[in-house]
Design an enzyme around this catalytic site. Structure first.
Site, short mmCIF file in Angstrom:
data_model
loop_
_atom_site.label_atom_id
_atom_site.label_comp_id
_atom_site.label_asym_id
_atom_site.label_seq_id
_atom_site.Cartn_x
_atom_site.Cartn_y
_atom_site.Cartn_z
CG ASN A 147 -0.26 -0.13 2.66
OD1 ASN A 147 0.92 -0.20 2.59
ND2 ASN A 147 -1.20 -0.57 3.49
NE ARG A 285 2.57 2.52 12.14
CZ ARG A 285 1.91 2.16 10.82
NH1 ARG A 285 1.47 3.40 10.21
NH2 ARG A 285 2.17 0.89 10.38
CD GLN A 314 -3.96 4.35 14.20
OE1 GLN A 314 -3.51 5.22 13.67
NE2 GLN A 314 -4.29 3.14 13.53
CG HIS A 333 -4.25 4.23 10.29
ND1 HIS A 333 -3.15 3.72 10.94
CD2 HIS A 333 -3.39 3.99 8.83
CE1 HIS A 333 -2.14 3.28 10.15
NE2 HIS A 333 -2.29 3.55 8.98
P1 NDP Z 1 10.23 1.69 3.29
O1 NDP Z 1 10.80 0.79 4.14
O2 NDP Z 1 10.24 1.45 1.86
O3 NDP Z 1 10.84 3.00 3.80
C1 NDP Z 1 11.11 3.48 4.93
C2 NDP Z 1 12.19 4.38 4.86
O4 NDP Z 1 12.44 5.30 6.23
C3 NDP Z 1 13.53 3.94 4.40
O5 NDP Z 1 14.26 4.53 3.26
C4 NDP Z 1 14.27 3.95 5.36
O6 NDP Z 1 15.77 4.36 5.28
C5 NDP Z 1 13.98 5.19 6.18
N1 NDP Z 1 14.13 5.73 7.47
C6 NDP Z 1 14.29 4.83 8.62
N2 NDP Z 1 14.74 5.37 9.69
C7 NDP Z 1 14.98 6.75 9.29
C8 NDP Z 1 15.34 7.76 10.04
N3 NDP Z 1 15.61 7.75 11.38
N4 NDP Z 1 15.68 9.07 9.30
C9 NDP Z 1 15.31 8.98 8.06
N5 NDP Z 1 14.78 7.77 7.41
C10 NDP Z 1 14.75 6.93 7.87
O7 NDP Z 1 8.63 1.96 3.85
P2 NDP Z 1 7.47 2.50 3.32
O8 NDP Z 1 8.02 3.66 2.65
O9 NDP Z 1 6.69 1.40 2.39
O10 NDP Z 1 6.67 2.98 4.51
C11 NDP Z 1 7.21 3.86 5.60
C12 NDP Z 1 6.34 3.79 6.70
O11 NDP Z 1 4.97 4.37 6.36
C13 NDP Z 1 5.84 2.43 7.44
O12 NDP Z 1 6.77 2.11 8.31
C14 NDP Z 1 4.67 2.68 8.02
O13 NDP Z 1 4.98 3.15 9.51
C15 NDP Z 1 3.91 3.98 7.33
N6 NDP Z 1 3.00 3.58 6.61
C16 NDP Z 1 1.43 3.95 6.58
C17 NDP Z 1 0.33 3.44 6.19
C18 NDP Z 1 -0.65 4.02 6.40
O14 NDP Z 1 -1.93 3.47 6.09
N7 NDP Z 1 -0.96 5.50 6.97
C19 NDP Z 1 0.56 2.31 5.34
C20 NDP Z 1 2.07 1.96 4.90
C21 NDP Z 1 3.02 2.47 5.71
P3 NDP Z 1 16.81 3.11 4.90
O15 NDP Z 1 16.04 1.83 4.49
O16 NDP Z 1 17.56 3.85 3.61
O17 NDP Z 1 17.66 2.90 6.09
#
Ligand code: NDP
Length: 386
Positions: A147, A285, A314, A333
């Site tokens: 998603n 989050r 939630q 959400h």
């Molecule tokens: P990804 O794993 O593709 O991306 C997460 C990114 O966050 C990665 O590039 C990671 O960096 C980066 N990251 C982690 N820690 C840090 C930090 N301290 N500072 C900067 N960047 C950081 O996940 P998605 O993009 O698919 O999803 C992201 C989040 O969105 C999920 O974990 C979830 O919490 C939320 N979400 C919400 C939804 C909703 O319905 N509202 C649905 C889906 C997701 P790297 O890997 O480069 O270390």
């Protein structure tokens, strides 16, 4: 035989749908970057149906019961004596969605000696205490990418909604009014603004790509830098931290997972360094932002708007201050639970279960914790307290 406990949100208040607004959804087989959409051996639902609510059962019942497994589906997850707590002690697999999270705390994991697998039917496994999962040898898996685009679309909608003052203007129409000045006194163009994302993973990068045609200046920060070709293509400015990035931005969107590094990141101190009148969008989050600091920043005008769909806890209580703070565009959400997304995460949940029940490896990109450590996507994007 395994017992699978599936915690889903309630059916619509009008009852489980007998028909839908549309007859079909586009078939997505591959995501940007090449990862394939879920590939279970079969599915027992029609894509486009409501699968995420209790009666939808993620389309899992006939598959599991035909193999002799037990499926318990409930929305009752909180408070003393919840069905979740009652069923947990002899459960092997818990399935939960971030929209209606079954909080698998260390205490709950300790009371579930049979628990071997926690599946997030969606993305974001912060509702599971990952340190406890590591300690107890519980595998945690989510349906990576299912998603991400759904959320990216929601982010773009919310940015435009806030900047252009859409929700109050819509309300004027509903209320029978026509005062143009009421609507436009807080309405701007996005064109030319500086927009930054905290994290440029699947969602963050998709947001950047979708915003590029709006002729905005794009910024990002992430733990790993994007390929130079992507930076050049989208004309991105990289910042080494959120603290370094946000003073340059008119709009900030948060797209990082919740883990010890990001919890409380947008507190009073960081919010004070943003430009006065910035917009903050958080579909990642709730706990990445400080609840009361956000309210204060909206009340003082430091933030011109805040939107998102993530809350803690939630479901959010009726008196949660984010329901009534000024200039917000919150939804429950929902961004990652469109009917389109549900088809993918139901299929992905089935794929994970098929692998686990057959004793074959779960796709590496679906893994968050496995074998007593962060694994797969979890090893890349999460951190632990340990
Ligand atoms: P990804 O794993 O593709 O991306 C997460 C990114 O966050 C990665 O590039 C990671 O960096 C980066 N990251 C982690 N820690 C840090 C930090 N301290 N500072 C900067 N960047 C950081 O996940 P998605 O993009 O698919 O999803 C992201 C989040 O969105 C999920 O974990 C979830 O919490 C939320 N979400 C919400 C939804 C909703 O319905 N509202 C649905 C889906 C997701 P790297 O890997 O480069 O270390």
């Amino acid at each position: 035989m395994a017992k699978i406990l599936c915690v889903l949100y309630d059916d619509p208040s009008t009852g489980y749908p007998k028909s839908y607004a549309r007859d079909e959804i586009p078939a997505i087989t591959r995501y940007p970057g090449g990862q394939t959409a879920p590939t279970p051996k079969a599915i027992d639902f029609t894509p486009g149906e409501l699968l995420g609510s209790v009666s939808g059962e993620l389309g899992l019942r006939s598959f599991l019961e035909s193999q002799g497994h037990t499926l318990v589906v409930t929305s009752d997850k909180d408070g003393d004596g919840s069905i979740l707590d009652r069923e947990l002690p002899d459960t092997d697999v818990v399935i939960s969605q971030p929209f209606w999270p079954a909080y698998l705390t260390a205490e709950r994991i300790a009371k579930a000696p049979n628990l071997k697998l926690a599946i997030t039917a969606g993305i974001g496994s912060d509702h599971v205490d990952l340190d406890a999962a590591i300690e107890h040898g519980v595998t945690v898996a989510e349906v990576t990418y299912c998603n991400s685009i759904s959320v990216a679309e929601h982010v773009v909608m919310m940015i435009l909604g806030l900047v252009r003052n859409y929700i109050p203007s819509y309300q004027v129409v509903v209320n029978g009014g026509w005062n143009i000045a009421d609507c436009v006194q807080r309405s701007y163009d996005l064109e030319g603004m500086h927009v930054g994302t905290v994290a440029a993973g699947r969602i963050g990068t998709a947001v950047l790509r979708r915003l590029a045609p709006f002729d905005v200046n794009l910024h990002y920060t992430d733990r790993h830098r994007l390929p130079e070709s992507v930076e050049r293509e989208l004309n991105l400015t990289f910042h080494t931290s959120a603290a370094e990035m946000v003073p340059h931005c008119d709009v900030v969107t948060i797209n990082a997972p919740l883990h010890p590094e990001t919890e409380g990141l947008f507190g009073e101190k960081l919010l004070a360094t943003m430009k006065r009148g910035s917009y903050l969008i958080n579909t990642a989050r709730a706990k990445i932002a400080d609840r009361d600091a956000v309210v204060k920043a909206l009340e003082s005008g430091q933030l011109a708007g805040y939107a998102g769909d993530v809350w803690y806890p939630q479901p959010a209580p009726a008196d949660h201050p984010w329901r009534t703070m000024p200039n917000h565009g919150m939804t429950p959400h929902i961004s990652g639970s469109s009917l389109s997304a549900q088809a993918r995460y139901a299929a992905g949940t089935r794929e994970i279960l098929e692998s686990w029940l057959a004793g074959t490896p779960i796709r590496d990109e679906y893994l968050i914790v496995d074998g007593g450590r962060l694994a797969g996507t979890g090893a890349h994007s999460y951190s632990t307290r340990m």
